[in-house]
Design a protein around this motif. Structure first.
Motif, PDB file in Angstrom:
ATOM      1  N   GLY A 103      -0.987 -19.933   0.905  1.00 29.03           N
ATOM      2  CA  GLY A 103       0.215 -20.207   0.136  1.00 29.03           C
ATOM      3  C   GLY A 103      -0.021 -20.071  -1.362  1.00 29.03           C
ATOM      4  N   GLU A 104      -1.237 -19.731  -1.760  1.00 24.66           N
ATOM      5  CA  GLU A 104      -1.588 -19.612  -3.170  1.00 24.66           C
ATOM      6  C   GLU A 104      -0.948 -18.359  -3.762  1.00 24.66           C
ATOM      7  N   GLU A 105      -0.394 -18.515  -4.970  1.00 28.31           N
ATOM      8  CA  GLU A 105       0.183 -17.363  -5.652  1.00 28.31           C
ATOM      9  C   GLU A 105      -0.935 -16.540  -6.282  1.00 28.31           C
ATOM     10  N   VAL A 106      -0.838 -15.231  -6.094  1.00 32.86           N
ATOM     11  CA  VAL A 106      -1.834 -14.329  -6.672  1.00 32.86           C
ATOM     12  C   VAL A 106      -1.108 -13.142  -7.303  1.00 32.86           C
ATOM     13  N   PRO A 107      -1.624 -12.649  -8.430  1.00 30.71           N
ATOM     14  CA  PRO A 107      -0.984 -11.488  -9.049  1.00 30.71           C
ATOM     15  C   PRO A 107      -1.319 -10.212  -8.272  1.00 30.71           C
ATOM     16  N   ILE A 108      -0.319  -9.370  -8.109  1.00 35.37           N
ATOM     17  CA  ILE A 108      -0.521  -8.066  -7.491  1.00 35.37           C
ATOM     18  C   ILE A 108      -0.504  -7.053  -8.628  1.00 35.37           C
ATOM     19  N   GLU A 109      -1.573  -6.303  -8.751  1.00 39.62           N
ATOM     20  CA  GLU A 109      -1.749  -5.373  -9.864  1.00 39.62           C
ATOM     21  C   GLU A 109      -0.724  -4.236  -9.809  1.00 39.62           C
ATOM     22  N   PRO A 110      -0.401  -3.676 -10.974  1.00 41.72           N
ATOM     23  CA  PRO A 110       0.489  -2.509 -10.982  1.00 41.72           C
ATOM     24  C   PRO A 110      -0.171  -1.351 -10.233  1.00 41.72           C
ATOM     25  N   ARG A 111       0.641  -0.541  -9.587  1.00 40.11           N
ATOM     26  CA  ARG A 111       0.093   0.572  -8.823  1.00 40.11           C
ATOM     27  C   ARG A 111       1.143   1.666  -8.682  1.00 40.11           C
ATOM     28  N   ARG A 112       0.674   2.792  -8.214  1.00 37.21           N
ATOM     29  CA  ARG A 112       1.574   3.900  -7.933  1.00 37.21           C
ATOM     30  C   ARG A 112       1.651   4.061  -6.416  1.00 37.21           C
ATOM     31  N   VAL A 113       2.853   4.325  -5.927  1.00 35.42           N
ATOM     32  CA  VAL A 113       3.053   4.529  -4.497  1.00 35.42           C
ATOM     33  C   VAL A 113       3.764   5.863  -4.286  1.00 35.42           C
ATOM     34  N   MET A 114       3.513   6.475  -3.142  1.00 33.81           N
ATOM     35  CA  MET A 114       4.187   7.709  -2.801  1.00 33.81           C
ATOM     36  C   MET A 114       5.255   7.416  -1.764  1.00 33.81           C
ATOM     37  N   VAL A 115       6.416   8.009  -1.975  1.00 33.39           N
ATOM     38  CA  VAL A 115       7.542   7.808  -1.073  1.00 33.39           C
ATOM     39  C   VAL A 115       7.994   9.185  -0.579  1.00 33.39           C
ATOM     40  N   PHE A 116       8.316   9.286   0.697  1.00 37.82           N
ATOM     41  CA  PHE A 116       8.861  10.527   1.241  1.00 37.82           C
ATOM     42  C   PHE A 116      10.332  10.328   1.517  1.00 37.82           C
ATOM     43  N   LYS A 117      11.149  11.243   1.020  1.00 38.69           N
ATOM     44  CA  LYS A 117      12.584  11.193   1.279  1.00 38.69           C
ATOM     45  C   LYS A 117      12.966  12.469   2.023  1.00 38.69           C
TER      46      LYS A 117
END
Length: 105
Positions: A71-85
């Protein structure tokens, strides 16, 4: 719904069968196309394949997440994701094949 996974080897074999290049030339061609797509995406460019779809790279900012175990809050680092449309042509083809399967049942 179980489906076969198409591998690089399957793509190379399809090029070999349909285009008539040698197996090594077919493999090299498939690798070149995949490498070009990967390189463009790595540079942050979008890749649009007409009548198939678009691969788009999106930036996601930092956000707070939660560890589900503690239940501990943790920061999620910025990142790049690929999306297919998928294109509308591909969507229609997929749905048409689904309708064909239902009629065969």
């Amino acid at each position: 719904m179980t489906g076969k996974t198409v591998t690089r080897a399957d793509l190379c074999e399809a090029v070999y069968q349909k285009v008539g290049l040698s197996r090594s030339e077919s493999s090299e061609l498939v690798e070149m196309v995949l490498r070009e797509i990967s390189d463009c995406l790595a540079k942050g460019e979008s890749v649009k394949l007409s009548s198939f779809g678009s691969f788009v790279v999106r930036d996601k900012g930092q956000r707070m997440g939660r560890n589900p175990k503690t239940g501990e809050e943790v920061p999620i680092e910025p990142r790049r994701v690929m999306v297919f449309k998928p294109s509308n042509v591909l969507k229609q083809r997929i749905n048409a094949s689904l309708i064909g399967e239902e009629e065969a049942s």
